[in-house]
Motif scaffolding. Structure first.
Motif, PDB file in Angstrom:
ATOM      1  N   LEU A 210       0.827  -1.206   0.000  1.00  0.00           N
ATOM      2  CA  LEU A 210       0.000   0.000   0.000  1.00  0.00           C
ATOM      3  C   LEU A 210       0.863   1.258   0.000  1.00  0.00           C
ATOM      4  O   LEU A 210       0.514   2.264  -0.631  1.00  0.00           O
ATOM      5  N   SER A 211       1.988   1.205   0.698  1.00  0.00           N
ATOM      6  CA  SER A 211       2.898   2.354   0.724  1.00  0.00           C
ATOM      7  C   SER A 211       3.437   2.647  -0.670  1.00  0.00           C
ATOM      8  O   SER A 211       3.573   3.816  -1.069  1.00  0.00           O
ATOM      9  N   GLU A 212       3.736   1.613  -1.427  1.00  0.00           N
ATOM     10  CA  GLU A 212       4.226   1.806  -2.796  1.00  0.00           C
ATOM     11  C   GLU A 212       3.143   2.433  -3.673  1.00  0.00           C
ATOM     12  O   GLU A 212       3.435   3.308  -4.508  1.00  0.00           O
ATOM     13  N   ARG A 213       1.895   2.010  -3.486  1.00  0.00           N
ATOM     14  CA  ARG A 213       0.789   2.631  -4.225  1.00  0.00           C
ATOM     15  C   ARG A 213       0.652   4.103  -3.859  1.00  0.00           C
ATOM     16  O   ARG A 213       0.435   4.958  -4.729  1.00  0.00           O
ATOM     17  N   LEU A 214       0.805   4.391  -2.583  1.00  0.00           N
ATOM     18  CA  LEU A 214       0.678   5.770  -2.121  1.00  0.00           C
ATOM     19  C   LEU A 214       1.802   6.638  -2.683  1.00  0.00           C
ATOM     20  O   LEU A 214       1.566   7.771  -3.123  1.00  0.00           O
ATOM     21  N   ILE A 215       3.008   6.115  -2.698  1.00  0.00           N
ATOM     22  CA  ILE A 215       4.149   6.867  -3.240  1.00  0.00           C
ATOM     23  C   ILE A 215       3.929   7.161  -4.723  1.00  0.00           C
ATOM     24  O   ILE A 215       4.220   8.262  -5.206  1.00  0.00           O
TER      25      ILE A 215
END
Length: 239
Positions: A210-215
């Motif tokens: 999810l962090s990668e999607r947010l970035i």
């Protein structure tokens, strides 16, 4: 008339007023709850925990006891057994850390207004504090079926995912959180909140994804750097 006599004459009326309660502590104590009633009037129209209820609660306790506040709220129910009056007594019990009593009041309120999404949500929150996660999850399912407003709907889904996780229903919890983010694909703040929910449950791989999607959706370079640093911390915690 001597000086001492004149002073006594001046003081006697003051002593009289104090003794009769006109300006005494009893009068001041009676006045303060009246100020609290202004907040109570607002809460009657929109009963919910938070800033206004805290002001009502704290203003009352500044000059009177918790017992007198409970009596006041119970008397209001006796005069009019309405949903707002039941909810306010339930919020009082929650402030007193008596979640069992709060749950009982929420249940009574829902008997009168079973279509109250907020009532089901508040009851679930109290149940979560008693570690009754299954009941909380069931009540949140009821809340989501009652057409909650958009803000409440997000709160319901966030808490529902957590309650499902605590009930060892991981796949269902992840599905709830995924659906929530899919419904708000551009809400970066919500993404951060849901990532934190994953971390609280030690779901590090899912939090990293999810962090990668947010970035990827982050436009601000500085914010993107901070989120990459956080992603590194997630990987570090995963081991």
């Amino acid at each position: 008339m001597g000086r001492i006599a004149r002073v006594c004459c001046l003081c006697l009326p003051v002593f009289y007023l104090l003794s009769t309660g006109v300006f005494g502590p009893a009068a001041l104590a009676a006045e303060e709850p009246n100020k609290a009633l202004k907040y109570h009037a607002i809460l009657q129209k929109r009963p919910e925990p938070g800033y206004v209820f805290d002001r009502f609660y704290n203003t009352w306790l500044d000059q009177a006891s918790a017992e007198s506040l409970q009596t006041f709220l119970q008397t209001r129910i006796e005069a009019e057994d309405s949903t707002p009056n039941r909810l306010l007594l339930a919020f009082f019990h929650s402030k007193q850390n008596d979640d069992a009593a709060a749950i009982d009041e929420f249940a009574e309120a829902l008997k009168r207004d079973p279509d109250s999404a907020s009532g089901w949500y508040y009851k679930a929150r109290a149940e979560s504090r008693t570690l009754d996660f299954e009941s909380a999850a069931a009540d949140l399912q009821e809340a989501r079926r009652r057409n909650p407003d958009p803000k409440l709907a997000v709160s319901i889904e966030r808490l529902l995912g957590t309650m499902l996780m605590r009930s060892q229903r991981t796949a269902e919890a992840l599905a709830v959180w995924k659906a929530l983010l899919d419904a708000h694909p551009a809400d970066e703040e919500l993404f951060e909140d849901v990532i934190e929910l994953h971390l609280e449950e030690s779901l590090f791989d899912e939090a990293a994804a999810l962090s990668e999607r947010l970035i990827a959706m982050t436009k601000d370079p500085y914010v993107a750097i901070m989120r990459r640093l956080r992603l590194g911390d997630v990987h570090h915690r995963a081991g």
